[in-house]
Design an enzyme around this catalytic site. Structure first.
Site, PDB file in Angstrom:
ATOM      1  N   ASP A 189       0.881  -1.158   0.000  1.00  0.00           N
ATOM      2  CA  ASP A 189       0.000   0.000   0.000  1.00  0.00           C
ATOM      3  C   ASP A 189       0.931   1.224   0.000  1.00  0.00           C
ATOM      4  OD1 ASP A 189      -2.346   1.600   0.449  1.00  0.00           O
ATOM      5  OD2 ASP A 189      -1.729   1.752   2.554  1.00  0.00           O
ATOM      6  N   LEU A 190       0.409   2.369  -0.388  1.00  0.00           N
ATOM      7  CA  LEU A 190       1.255   3.572  -0.414  1.00  0.00           C
ATOM      8  C   LEU A 190       1.059   4.441   0.833  1.00  0.00           C
ATOM      9  CD1 LEU A 190       3.107   5.610  -1.953  1.00  0.00           C
ATOM     10  CD2 LEU A 190       1.017   6.566  -2.940  1.00  0.00           C
ATOM     11  N   ASP A 191      -0.171   4.989   0.942  1.00  0.00           N
ATOM     12  CA  ASP A 191      -0.449   5.967   1.993  1.00  0.00           C
ATOM     13  C   ASP A 191      -0.401   5.296   3.365  1.00  0.00           C
ATOM     14  OD1 ASP A 191      -0.961   8.159   0.208  1.00  0.00           O
ATOM     15  OD2 ASP A 191      -2.884   7.256  -0.268  1.00  0.00           O
TER      16      ASP A 191
ATOM     17  N   THR B 285       1.013  10.096   4.004  1.00  0.00           N
ATOM     18  CA  THR B 285       0.182  11.136   3.369  1.00  0.00           C
ATOM     19  C   THR B 285      -1.136  11.330   4.112  1.00  0.00           C
ATOM     20  OG1 THR B 285      -0.512   9.405   1.935  1.00  0.00           O
ATOM     21  CG2 THR B 285       1.030  10.990   0.994  1.00  0.00           C
TER      22      THR B 285
ATOM     23  N   LYS C 219      -8.921   5.768   5.868  1.00  0.00           N
ATOM     24  CA  LYS C 219      -7.692   5.149   5.368  1.00  0.00           C
ATOM     25  C   LYS C 219      -8.018   3.965   4.466  1.00  0.00           C
ATOM     26  CE  LYS C 219      -4.604   6.713   8.969  1.00  0.00           C
ATOM     27  NZ  LYS C 219      -3.697   6.340  10.055  1.00  0.00           N
TER      28      LYS C 219
ATOM     29  N   ILE D  36      -9.724   3.738   1.756  1.00  0.00           N
ATOM     30  CA  ILE D  36     -10.913   3.781   0.902  1.00  0.00           C
ATOM     31  C   ILE D  36     -10.790   4.914  -0.131  1.00  0.00           C
ATOM     32  CG2 ILE D  36     -12.385   2.674   2.640  1.00  0.00           C
ATOM     33  CD1 ILE D  36     -13.727   5.431   3.073  1.00  0.00           C
TER      34      ILE D  36
ATOM     35  N   ARG E 293     -11.462   8.066  -2.871  1.00  0.00           N
ATOM     36  CA  ARG E 293     -11.772   9.486  -2.691  1.00  0.00           C
ATOM     37  C   ARG E 293     -13.280   9.707  -2.546  1.00  0.00           C
ATOM     38  NH1 ARG E 293      -9.385  12.887  -7.417  1.00  0.00           N
ATOM     39  NH2 ARG E 293      -7.617  11.571  -6.838  1.00  0.00           N
TER      40      ARG E 293
ATOM     41  N   SER F 190      -2.526   0.455  -4.355  1.00  0.00           N
ATOM     42  CA  SER F 190      -3.051   1.626  -3.633  1.00  0.00           C
ATOM     43  C   SER F 190      -4.384   2.072  -4.206  1.00  0.00           C
ATOM     44  CB  SER F 190      -2.034   2.768  -3.768  1.00  0.00           C
ATOM     45  OG  SER F 190      -2.603   3.991  -3.358  1.00  0.00           O
ATOM     46  N   ALA F 191      -5.227   2.622  -3.328  1.00  0.00           N
ATOM     47  CA  ALA F 191      -6.514   3.172  -3.784  1.00  0.00           C
ATOM     48  C   ALA F 191      -6.330   4.556  -4.409  1.00  0.00           C
ATOM     49  CB  ALA F 191      -7.459   3.296  -2.590  1.00  0.00           C
TER      50      ALA F 191
ATOM     51  N   LYS G  52     -10.692  -1.461  -1.833  1.00  0.00           N
ATOM     52  CA  LYS G  52     -10.478  -2.273  -0.631  1.00  0.00           C
ATOM     53  C   LYS G  52     -11.701  -2.107   0.273  1.00  0.00           C
ATOM     54  CE  LYS G  52      -5.599  -1.069  -0.988  1.00  0.00           C
ATOM     55  NZ  LYS G  52      -4.473  -0.303  -0.431  1.00  0.00           N
TER      56      LYS G  52
ATOM     57  N   GLU H 295       0.161  -3.384   4.704  1.00  0.00           N
ATOM     58  CA  GLU H 295      -1.001  -2.493   4.823  1.00  0.00           C
ATOM     59  C   GLU H 295      -1.086  -1.796   6.176  1.00  0.00           C
ATOM     60  OE1 GLU H 295      -3.608  -0.975   3.853  1.00  0.00           O
ATOM     61  OE2 GLU H 295      -3.758  -1.611   1.791  1.00  0.00           O
ATOM     62  N   ASP H 296      -1.554  -0.552   6.149  1.00  0.00           N
ATOM     63  CA  ASP H 296      -1.760   0.172   7.420  1.00  0.00           C
ATOM     64  C   ASP H 296      -3.240   0.338   7.740  1.00  0.00           C
ATOM     65  OD1 ASP H 296      -2.250   2.099   5.330  1.00  0.00           O
ATOM     66  OD2 ASP H 296      -2.210   3.641   6.886  1.00  0.00           O
TER      67      ASP H 296
HETATM   68  C1  BG6 Z   1      -5.746   5.744  -0.072  1.00  0.00           C
HETATM   69  C2  BG6 Z   1      -5.838   6.577   1.167  1.00  0.00           C
HETATM   70  O1  BG6 Z   1      -4.447   5.262  -0.237  1.00  0.00           O
HETATM   71  O2  BG6 Z   1      -6.088   6.532  -1.231  1.00  0.00           O
HETATM   72  C3  BG6 Z   1      -7.212   7.194   1.279  1.00  0.00           C
HETATM   73  O3  BG6 Z   1      -5.567   5.760   2.299  1.00  0.00           O
HETATM   74  C4  BG6 Z   1      -7.511   7.997   0.018  1.00  0.00           C
HETATM   75  O4  BG6 Z   1      -7.253   8.017   2.411  1.00  0.00           O
HETATM   76  C5  BG6 Z   1      -7.394   7.092  -1.198  1.00  0.00           C
HETATM   77  O5  BG6 Z   1      -8.814   8.546   0.064  1.00  0.00           O
HETATM   78  C6  BG6 Z   1      -7.645   7.829  -2.516  1.00  0.00           C
HETATM   79  O6  BG6 Z   1      -6.616   8.734  -2.741  1.00  0.00           O
HETATM   80  P1  BG6 Z   1      -6.595   9.845  -3.843  1.00  0.00           P
HETATM   81  O7  BG6 Z   1      -5.164  10.319  -3.809  1.00  0.00           O
HETATM   82  O8  BG6 Z   1      -6.938   9.208  -5.149  1.00  0.00           O
HETATM   83  O9  BG6 Z   1      -7.583  10.893  -3.460  1.00  0.00           O
HETATM   84 MG    MG Z   2      -2.821   3.076   3.594  1.00  0.00          MG
END
Ligand code: BG6
Ligand code: MG
Length: 220
Positions: free
Chosen positions: A10-12, A18, A46, A48, A50, A115-116, A146, A170-171
């Site tokens: 996962d990224l964030d 972030t 976290k 999910i 946007r 990542s989402a 997810k 994953e966090d």
């Molecule tokens: C996930 C974050 O990685 O990405 C969520 O944990 C975020 O908080 C989701 O809403 C979507 O991100 P973005 O950058 O497309 O708005």
């Molecule tokens: Mg995350």
């Protein structure tokens, strides 16, 4: 025994924190709509997407909007978020991550992003980490977020690995559930209380090594 051949990150909250920037931008949106929410509530955002995040936040503020208005607010939030992302530097990569990714590379273990976020490539570029990834699956490639396992299933396919040969990092609870639903091993990064469904939990990448990763090969 199943050999581990790929790690799906996962990224964030895993590679970089972030979440604080998402929180600032979402809070600005809520404040402009006349309400506020807490860091504790932010935990639910976290992992999910946007639009799912926006729906949840609007429900907290009892605000109802048309679809067009929702799209406009989501676009605004993303612009505020990207203003913060543009200020990010490679110093923000979480402790121990580059060292562990170097170790994976040295051991021929594939590295993929799951990542989402639709901003993942931009963020990886900003923090100078893009070159590590053999595959990037993110919010631009998926139709189901997810806890659906799609993002990690696509990561496994992109690295030519079977799910059982993959380990997910994953966090977020939704992300741990996604990895588990995909038949992968999952390492939770963060709090024991939130991530207890993971195979094991680390509080930072300083706690993981190839040897520890390999212990999962013995796990059914
Ligand atoms: C996930 C974050 O990685 O990405 C969520 O944990 C975020 O908080 C989701 O809403 C979507 O991100 P973005 O950058 O497309 O708005
Ligand atoms: Mg995350």
């Amino acid at each position: 025994m199943t050999k581990i051949k790929a790690c799906l990150f996962d990224l964030d909250g895993v590679i970089v924190d972030t979440a604080v920037y998402h929180f600032q931008a979402w809070r600005r949106l809520a404040n402009e709509l006349g309400f506020d929410f807490t860091e504790h509530q932010n935990e639910q955002l976290k992992g999910i997407s946007r639009m799912e995040s926006l729906e949840l936040i609007l429900s907290w503020g009892n605000v109802s909007l048309t679809q067009d208005e929702k799209n406009d607010w989501a676009t605004k939030k993303n612009a505020w978020y990207l203003d913060l992302v543009k200020l990010m530097t490679p110093n923000e990569v979480l402790e121990g991550v580059p060292e562990f990714l170097d170790e994976l590379k040295a051991n021929n273990i594939k590295i993929a992003l799951g990542s989402a976020s639709k901003n993942s490539k931009l963020i990886l570029e900003r923090i100078n980490m893009l070159h590590y990834f053999d595959a990037i699956i993110d919010g631009n490639n998926i139709t189901k977020g997810k806890p659906d396992p799609q993002v990690f299933q696509l990561g496994a396919e992109a690295t030519n690995c079977k799910p059982e040969e993959c380990v997910v990092f994953e966090d977020a609870l939704a992300g741990v559930q996604a990895g588990k639903a995909g038949g992968m091993k999952v390492i939770g990064v963060g709090s024991e209380e939130i991530l207890k469904e993971a195979n094991f939990i680390i509080s930072s990448f300083k706690e993981i090594s190839i040897e520890k990763l390999r212990t999962l090969e013995e796990t059914p």
